[in-house]
Every structure is written in structure tokens, then in C-alpha cells.
Design a protein around this motif. Structure first.
Motif, PDB file in Angstrom:
ATOM      1  N   VAL A 276       0.841  -1.205   0.000  1.00  0.00           N
ATOM      2  CA  VAL A 276       0.000   0.000   0.000  1.00  0.00           C
ATOM      3  C   VAL A 276       0.873   1.251   0.000  1.00  0.00           C
ATOM      4  N   GLN A 277       1.956   1.239   0.815  1.00  0.00           N
ATOM      5  CA  GLN A 277       2.844   2.396   0.857  1.00  0.00           C
ATOM      6  C   GLN A 277       3.522   2.618  -0.489  1.00  0.00           C
ATOM      7  N   LEU A 278       3.909   1.536  -1.175  1.00  0.00           N
ATOM      8  CA  LEU A 278       4.520   1.670  -2.495  1.00  0.00           C
ATOM      9  C   LEU A 278       3.496   2.150  -3.527  1.00  0.00           C
ATOM     10  N   LEU A 279       2.234   1.713  -3.382  1.00  0.00           N
ATOM     11  CA  LEU A 279       1.170   2.210  -4.263  1.00  0.00           C
ATOM     12  C   LEU A 279       0.994   3.714  -4.084  1.00  0.00           C
ATOM     13  N   ILE A 280       1.007   4.164  -2.833  1.00  0.00           N
ATOM     14  CA  ILE A 280       0.870   5.600  -2.551  1.00  0.00           C
ATOM     15  C   ILE A 280       2.031   6.370  -3.166  1.00  0.00           C
ATOM     16  N   TYR A 281       3.241   5.805  -3.041  1.00  0.00           N
ATOM     17  CA  TYR A 281       4.417   6.465  -3.605  1.00  0.00           C
ATOM     18  C   TYR A 281       4.297   6.546  -5.126  1.00  0.00           C
ATOM     19  N   PHE A 282       3.818   5.468  -5.741  1.00  0.00           N
ATOM     20  CA  PHE A 282       3.582   5.464  -7.189  1.00  0.00           C
ATOM     21  C   PHE A 282       2.577   6.546  -7.556  1.00  0.00           C
ATOM     22  N   MET A 283       1.501   6.628  -6.784  1.00  0.00           N
ATOM     23  CA  MET A 283       0.439   7.596  -7.074  1.00  0.00           C
ATOM     24  C   MET A 283       0.951   9.033  -7.017  1.00  0.00           C
ATOM     25  N   LEU A 284       1.681   9.374  -5.950  1.00  0.00           N
ATOM     26  CA  LEU A 284       2.102  10.770  -5.796  1.00  0.00           C
ATOM     27  C   LEU A 284       3.133  11.154  -6.859  1.00  0.00           C
ATOM     28  N   LYS A 285       4.015  10.218  -7.224  1.00  0.00           N
ATOM     29  CA  LYS A 285       4.993  10.507  -8.274  1.00  0.00           C
ATOM     30  C   LYS A 285       4.316  10.618  -9.642  1.00  0.00           C
ATOM     31  N   TYR A 286       3.292   9.802  -9.865  1.00  0.00           N
ATOM     32  CA  TYR A 286       2.539   9.868 -11.120  1.00  0.00           C
ATOM     33  C   TYR A 286       1.840  11.218 -11.246  1.00  0.00           C
ATOM     34  N   ALA A 287       1.152  11.625 -10.183  1.00  0.00           N
ATOM     35  CA  ALA A 287       0.415  12.893 -10.213  1.00  0.00           C
ATOM     36  C   ALA A 287       1.363  14.079 -10.409  1.00  0.00           C
ATOM     37  N   MET A 288       2.515  14.061  -9.713  1.00  0.00           N
ATOM     38  CA  MET A 288       3.473  15.158  -9.844  1.00  0.00           C
ATOM     39  C   MET A 288       4.072  15.203 -11.251  1.00  0.00           C
ATOM     40  N   GLU A 289       4.361  14.033 -11.825  1.00  0.00           N
ATOM     41  CA  GLU A 289       4.951  14.006 -13.166  1.00  0.00           C
ATOM     42  C   GLU A 289       3.961  14.502 -14.221  1.00  0.00           C
ATOM     43  N   ILE A 290       2.699  14.133 -14.077  1.00  0.00           N
ATOM     44  CA  ILE A 290       1.665  14.637 -14.999  1.00  0.00           C
ATOM     45  C   ILE A 290       1.615  16.162 -14.925  1.00  0.00           C
ATOM     46  N   LEU A 291       1.612  16.693 -13.722  1.00  0.00           N
ATOM     47  CA  LEU A 291       1.542  18.148 -13.534  1.00  0.00           C
ATOM     48  C   LEU A 291       2.747  18.841 -14.165  1.00  0.00           C
ATOM     49  N   LEU A 292       3.949  18.332 -13.883  1.00  0.00           N
ATOM     50  CA  LEU A 292       5.166  19.006 -14.324  1.00  0.00           C
ATOM     51  C   LEU A 292       5.416  18.825 -15.821  1.00  0.00           C
ATOM     52  N   SER A 293       5.292  17.590 -16.314  1.00  0.00           N
ATOM     53  CA  SER A 293       5.686  17.317 -17.696  1.00  0.00           C
ATOM     54  C   SER A 293       4.760  17.955 -18.732  1.00  0.00           C
ATOM     55  N   GLU A 294       3.474  18.055 -18.424  1.00  0.00           N
ATOM     56  CA  GLU A 294       2.559  18.631 -19.411  1.00  0.00           C
ATOM     57  C   GLU A 294       2.314  20.121 -19.176  1.00  0.00           C
ATOM     58  N   SER A 295       3.000  20.702 -18.192  1.00  0.00           N
ATOM     59  CA  SER A 295       2.758  22.111 -17.847  1.00  0.00           C
ATOM     60  C   SER A 295       3.018  23.045 -19.021  1.00  0.00           C
ATOM     61  N   SER A 296       4.092  22.793 -19.767  1.00  0.00           N
ATOM     62  CA  SER A 296       4.417  23.681 -20.883  1.00  0.00           C
ATOM     63  C   SER A 296       3.350  23.619 -21.971  1.00  0.00           C
ATOM     64  N   VAL A 297       2.916  22.398 -22.314  1.00  0.00           N
ATOM     65  CA  VAL A 297       1.896  22.234 -23.360  1.00  0.00           C
ATOM     66  C   VAL A 297       0.566  22.839 -22.925  1.00  0.00           C
ATOM     67  N   ILE A 298       0.148  22.544 -21.692  1.00  0.00           N
ATOM     68  CA  ILE A 298      -1.152  23.012 -21.188  1.00  0.00           C
ATOM     69  C   ILE A 298      -1.195  24.531 -21.092  1.00  0.00           C
ATOM     70  N   THR A 299      -0.146  25.127 -20.500  1.00  0.00           N
ATOM     71  CA  THR A 299      -0.159  26.586 -20.304  1.00  0.00           C
ATOM     72  C   THR A 299      -0.034  27.334 -21.631  1.00  0.00           C
ATOM     73  N   THR A 300       0.662  26.745 -22.579  1.00  0.00           N
ATOM     74  CA  THR A 300       0.751  27.380 -23.901  1.00  0.00           C
ATOM     75  C   THR A 300      -0.600  27.333 -24.611  1.00  0.00           C
ATOM     76  N   TYR A 301      -1.286  26.202 -24.508  1.00  0.00           N
ATOM     77  CA  TYR A 301      -2.574  26.040 -25.185  1.00  0.00           C
ATOM     78  C   TYR A 301      -3.661  26.926 -24.565  1.00  0.00           C
ATOM     79  N   TYR A 302      -3.751  26.938 -23.232  1.00  0.00           N
ATOM     80  CA  TYR A 302      -4.843  27.667 -22.572  1.00  0.00           C
ATOM     81  C   TYR A 302      -4.520  29.136 -22.310  1.00  0.00           C
TER      82      TYR A 302
END
Length: 694
Positions: free
Chosen positions: A508-534
Motif C-alpha cells: 500500500v505504501q509503495l502504491l501511494i508512492y507510485f500515485m504521488l509521483k505519477y500525479a506530480m509528473e503529470i503536472l510538471l511534464s505537461e505544464s508547458s503544453v497546457i499553459t501554452t494552449y490555454y
């Protein structure tokens, strides 16, 4: 490795032996229950009732002895107080010195009492874990739920200090007054920021903090590194071979950590522009950013194995590979090849030496400064994460030298290549390879005081088979006097054996770690594309936004480590942080038209900050529920958490690229849906194992 039962006995104070938890007796009872159930002479309900009553009696014995010893210490302090009052009327320097030593003697006895409580706390956690493992009952969940939350809970008195604070306060105040303050009349209450006036008080405070899970900023920050410590406490400090430690070598490891994180995030603001300049879609930035993480999945394993033999050679290899990777990344523009770009990023990922950096701290840094070194490791990562995008924002230029282009897309590669070249020269000239002890891998370097706690919290077979007669902590179920086979007590020697040591709580702790890293990577990696588009943000605006997110890491950890973690239990903070991450994800969806900058910034900040808080408490709990066999060797807990986080980044970046085929207008919502699903799943899993995180 010495079996836990034997180690427990060795650490006991001889004159108090009759008051410790009778771990050997209780383990034999677990064996008897197993035989009785197998023969059909006993039912589960009676076993639960009988074992609960036995555990209650053991805890009561510990608590009553604890209260008795506290009373004796209080009486001694009262007598010394009378002498102290007499000295204030007729000062005598020789008697003041004697009185100070008498107070220190009380402090040393109080420290022994705290170690007594801590050893019993570890024993209680392990016997609960053993029962759950043998029978498959969720006994820990039941016992903690019914005992820990009861108003007359004796279990809480073992795990929380009861009356200790008053004794510590009396000792601290009197020792403070007996110091030469050059005419000052200030007390500890007037100057709470003054350093504690005596080493024994520092030791007592550290023991109390460990017992109550209290923490401070440095300790909380250090938990992010998942570097574990000694399983059982000792009244006398264990000496570490300081000859293996070299400050410059530690500094080089931290510099490697910092530069690697800068290297990871320096391309994020410009990856979409670079992809388009090479004829690819903007969302291919997901693959460009994620290529480094893909390679890191493999590099973490071989660097961890390599660090069993050397630290210098893997760091040299890391620097050379990263230098070459960044040169290829920069040359891809003039070669007009997206494949060269991806190859460069793959090489950068193959140079990830974070496993070496972590292992150096755990193996070679003395215990007395290991927490500060661990905090330095995390701080270097956080600073690199903030500096990467900020540096990218400054590299806004465009010129050519000998047909080689230097612009905002290629300069991150050239700058990092130059940085790794300088680092390689510095490393070659100043790194000192620590001496190696024979069969170092088979020796436990350190493990957390609660490292083996609650390992088997959920469903297991009713009775273990003959092949599983040995605990992962080295205790034999059938005979305390015998040593467990060496392979059952050593570090995991493969991914498969490491996986078999993962209990539901750890998963469960490793699942949580996976989740938080996934959410942070989505936020950071697509930030340039999203902010440019919107919002039509420029590269500099994206860089400032990402840098500001990175700069929140240390202040958030100050607040959580110094205040919040001392007010609430780790599992409470864990669940609350998961809910906050979920709220941040929900607020990020493009439902309201138009999609506004305040909505994006606020939701992103909420998600990022909550994920940072979650990471600290998650790794703190992970270190307590993880097997001690995962605290050392190649396939250690640090490697498993790194692999979980890296895999999350790979999946997140792949999600961005795949979602890009449906159009940039749908990118935001499509990439947020998996984040929301995984976050909800982690919240449900946390609730299911909540009472096992004790």
C-alpha cells in the motif's frame, strides 16, 4: 545476523530482565496455538481471546514497572531539589558540581528507562506481526483499534511517554540553573531557544522523540531518503568507523544528486518546442522527458549492485554517460533528428547514480551525522528540481558557432554537459574510495527502530508450510535457541525475493508512492503544453511557475516536520494528504469554461504541496513496516521505492504522449483521469490497512 529474540535479550538491562516483554514465551504460545488449531482442539475465537489477554498482561507489567521507576526518579529529583534550594542560600562551588553530577546521574537512569520502553515497543510490534503472519488474522488491526483508542489504554502508555516530560523538564531546568550564566537570572522558560545545556538532556530528548514519533525539520526531511537506522536502541552510542567517511566524498555525492535533478527538469519548459522544431508533435515531450526515467528503471538496479563493490567507479561512469547524453541532446537540433534527442535522454537516464548516493550515506556516513546527510540528499534533490526550470528560463538566446546552434532548446544540453565535465574533473581529483569490509553485503548496516513492525497485517495462509518455517526477521518459529539459516536472514538477492518480503502494508505504501509521483509528473511534464494552449505562456513564464513549485519543497517540510508531524500521527497525515492530492486533481479538470490561470495555478500548487507532504510521511511509515532484510544489499527498500517512483514517471510521460494523439484540447482531462483513479484506489487501500500503520 543475530536472531531478534537473542538480540532483544542482549540489549536488556540485566536487573530489569523480569519486566521486559517475554518475547520468547509469546512466540512459543503462537506455535502452540498453531498446533492446537491444526489438531482441532482449539478454535480461532479462543486463540484471539487468550492471546489478547496474554498481551494485555505483558503490557500491564511493563507499564506498572515504568510508573514505579518514574516515581523513584521523581523522588530523587525532589531530594536534589531540597539540596539545590539550600545551595541557593549558601553557595558552595564544590557542592554545586556534585549536585550537577547527581542530576546527570538521574538523567542517565531516565535514559535507561526510555530505552527499556523503546525495546518493549519494538518487541510488541514484532509479536503482533508474527501472530498475523502465522494465522492470517488481522489481529494487529483488531488489537490496535480496541486498545490504542481506549481512554484507559495501556498500549498508548508504552508507545507514548507518560510523565516523562515532567521529569525531563525538572532535570533540564535544574541543570540550566546550575550552569554559570555570568549573573543571568533567565530560566529555560524565558529563553526556550537556548540550546539544551547538557548532553544527557539531548540524549533524553532524542529518545523521547523516537518513542513518540515526534520529529523536527531535519528528521522529517531525512525520511524522504529512506535511509534506515538501528533496529533496537542501545543505551550507549554505537561507534561507527569514521575512517570510511570523507566529507569531500559526501559533498561529491550530494553534488551528483543536485546536478542530476537539474538535468532532469531543465528541459521541461522547452521540451515541447524542441519536439516541434524536429517535426514531432508537442505532446512528444512526454516521451522526451520520460526517456530519462525509462533508462533509470534499469540503471537503478545495476548502480545499486555496483555500489556493493565501489562508489568511485560508478560515479565516474555516471558523469561520463551524462556528459555524452547531454551532448547528443544538444546536437539533435542541428542533426534534425528526434531519435538522437531521445538517445541523449536515454543516456542521461542510464547515468542516474542516485542509488550510489543513497548507499554512500547509509554505509559510510557516521550515525551522529547521518540524519543531516540524509536531509542534505533530499535538499539537494529539491534544490535541483527548482533550479532546473529556473535555469532554463534564463537561457533565452540564439546564436551559432561553427554551424552549432545555441538556443533555448539546445543550451540546456550544452550547459549540463559542461557541468558534468567540471564535476568529473572534481570527482577524479578529490573523491576518496572508502575501505571495504569483507562480506559487507551480508552485514546489516542499519535498520529503523520500528523497521520490521507490522509486516504481516493482512491475509496469509492459516498455517505456514514447512518451507516457510523461518521469519523474514531471522527468528525461527520452532526454536528460539537456534539460528535461522543464513539465506533467510540476509538481504534479498533478487527482485523476486524482495517482492516476497512485501506485505500488504508495504505494498500500500509503495502504491501511494507510485500515485504521488505519477500525479506530480503529470503536472510538471505537461505544464508547458497546457499553459501554452490555454494561457499562451512563454517559456520564461513556465520556467518561473515550475521553479516556484520546486521552491515550496523546503518550506513545506519545515512546517510539517516542525509542527504538523508533532501534532498528528503519521497515518493521519498520510490519509489527509491523500485526500488533499485528490482534491487538487479534481480542481484541475477543465469543466468550467473558460479554464482560468488561477484555477490551474491553485490546483497545481495544492496537488504539488500535498504530494510533498505525502512523500515524507509515506516513506517514514514505509521504513517502519518494511522488513529489515530490505534495509541492506542491492535490492533494498530505497531501490524499491526509487523503482516505484521511476515507473510512475515512465507511465505518466507515456500517458501524456498517448493522450496527445486525441488532441491538445483533451490532453488535460484525459491525463488527469488515471491520476484520479489511482489516488482514490490508494485512499481506499490506506483505509483498509490503516490500523496496521501503527
Amino acid at each position: 545476523m543475530v536472531a531478534f529474540g537473542k538480540k532483544l535479550k542482549e540489549r536488556q538491562i540485566q536487573e530489569w530482565q523480569g519486566y521486559y516483554i517475554n518475547y520468547k514465551l509469546m512466540k512459543k504460545k503462537v506455535k502452540q496455538y498453531a498446533q492446537q488449531i491444526q489438531l482441532g482442539t482449539q478454535d480461532r475465537r479462543h486463540v484471539l481471546k487468550d492471546f489478547s489477554r496474554m498481551l494485555d498482561n505483558q503490557i500491564e507489567k511493563i507499564v506498572l514497572f515504568l510508573l514505579e521507576q518514574q516515581g523513584l526518579l521523581a523522588s530523587r529529583i525532589a531530594v536534589l531539589g531540597e539540596q539545590h534550594d539550600a545551595l541557593q542560600e549558601q553557595p558552595d562551588i564544590s557542592k554545586i558540581s556534585e549536585l550537577r553530577e547527581a542530576y546527570r546521574s538521574v538523567g542517565e537512569d531516565l535514559l535507561k528507562l526510555l530505552f527499556f520502553v523503546e525495546i518493549n515497543a519494538v518487541g510488541l510490534r514484532k509479536i503482533l506481526k508474527k501472530f498475523d503472519k502465522r494465522f492470517g488474522y488481522r489481529f494487529t488491526d483488531y488489537y490496535v483499534r480496541t486498545r490504542a483508542n481506549h481512554p484507559y489504554s495501556q498500549l498508548q502508555q508504552v508507545f507514548k511517554h507518560v510523565g516523562i516530560g515532567a521529569v525531563v523538564g525538572a532535570l533540564s531546568r535544574n541543570l540550566h540553573e546550575l550552569q554559570d550564566r555570568q549573573g543571568s537570572y533567565l530560566s529555560i522558560y524565558d529563553q526556550p531557544t537556548l540550546p539544551l545545556q547538557d548532553p544527557v538532556i539531548d540524549s533524553i530528548k532524542a529518545a523521547v522523540d523516537r518513542l513518540t514519533n515526534s520529529t523536527n525539520f531535519l528528521n522529517f526531511l531525512a525520511q524522504h531518503a529512506l535511509i534506515m537506522h538501528e533496529e533496537l536502541p542501545t543505551p550507549s552510542e554505537e561507534h561507527v568507523d569514521d575512517q570510511r567517511y570523507n566529507f569531500m566524498s559526501l559533498l561529491l555525492n550530494l553534488a551528483n544528486t543536485f546536478l542530476y535533478m537539474v538535468n532532469t527538469y531543465i528541459i521541461v519548459p522547452t521540451a515541447d518546442d524542441y519536439s516541434m522544431s524536429l517535426g514531432a508533435a508537442a505532446t512528444v515531450c512526454g516521451i522526451v522527458i520520460g526517456a530519462m526515467a525509462v533508462a533509470q528503471v534499469f540503471s537503478s538496479v545495476y548502480f545499486s549492485a555496483w555500489s556493493n563493490k565501489s562508489y568511485f567507479r560508478p560515479l565516474v561512469f555516471s558523469s561520463i554517460v551524462l556528459f555524452l547524453g547531454n551532448v547528443l541532446y544538444a546536437l539533435a537540433y542541428d542533426l534534425n533528428s528526434i531519435w538522437v534527442l531521445l538517445l541523449g535522454r536515454l543516456l542521461c537516464g542510464l547515468g542516474s547514480a542516485r542509488a550510489v548516493n543513497r548507499r554512500y550515506i547509509s554505509d559510510c556516513v557516521p550515525l551522529k551525522i547521518r540524519m543531516q546527510a540524509s536531509a542534505g540528499f533530499v535538499s539537494a534533490s529539491a534544490l535541483g528540481m527548482a533550479c532546473g526550470p529556473a535555469l532554463a528560463g534564463l537561457l533565452q538566446t540564439n546564436f551559432k558557432i561553427y554551424q552549432i546552434t545555441f538556443n533555448q532548446d539546445t543550451l540546456p544540453g550544452w550547459v549540463m554537459a559542461f557541468a558534468w565535465l567540471i564535476y568529473l574533473i572534481w570527482l577524479w581529483m578529490t573523491f576518496k574510495e572508502p575501505s571495504r569490509e569483507p562480506e559487507e553485503n551480508d552485514t546489516p548496516h542499519q535498520s529503523n527502530a520500528e523497521n520490521d513492525a507490522l509486516e504481516k497485517g493482512l491475509k496469509q495462509p492459516l498455517l505456514i508450510s514447512s518451507e516457510e518455517k523461518v521469519d523474514e526477521d531471522g527468528d525461527q518459529d520452532y526454536d528460539d535457541s537456534e539460528e535461522a539459516p543464513e539465506e533467510s536472514r540476509g538481504p534479498a538477492n533478487s527482485i523476486q525475493s524482495a517482492y516476497r518480503l512485501l506485505t500488504p502494508s508495504v505494498k500500500v505504501q509503495l502504491l501511494i508512492y507510485f500515485m504521488l509521483k505519477y500525479a506530480m509528473e503529470i503536472l510538471l511534464s505537461e505544464s508547458s503544453v497546457i499553459t501554452t494552449y490555454y494561457f499562451q505562456w512563454s517559456t520564461s513564464s513556465v520556467a518561473i511557475f515550475l521553479a516556484c513549485l520546486g521552491l515550496t519543497v523546503l518550506p513545506v517540510n519545515v512546517v510539517v516536520g516542525s509542527y504538523i508531524s508533532n501534532m498528528f500521527e503519521d497515518r493521519q497525515i498520510l490519509l489527509a494528504s491523500e485526500i488533499m492530492v485528490c482534491m487538487g486533481i479534481l480542481l484541475s479538470f477543465h469543466i468550467i469554461i473558460p479554464y482560468t490561470e488561477p484555477q490551474y495555478i491553485c490546483s497545481g500548487l495544492l496537488m504539488f504541496v500535498a504530494a510533498e507532504v505525502l512523500e515524507g510521511v509515506n516513506l517514514s511509515l514505509l521504513s517502519r513496516v518494511m522488513s529489515s532484510r530490505l534495509s541492506r544489499g542491492t535490492y533494498n527498500g530505497g531501490l524499491l521505492s526509487t523503482e516505484a517512483g521511476t515507473l510512475a514517471r515512465v507511465v505518466a510521460d507515456a500517458t501524456i504522449t498517448l493522450a496527445g494523439y486525441l488532441g491538445v484540447s483533451r490532453l488535460l482531462n484525459i491525463t488527469l483521469l488515471p491520476s484520479l483513479f489511482i489516488c482514490i484506489a490508494s485512499i481506499v487501500a490506506t483505509c483498509y490497512t490503516y490500523n496496521s500503520l501503527y
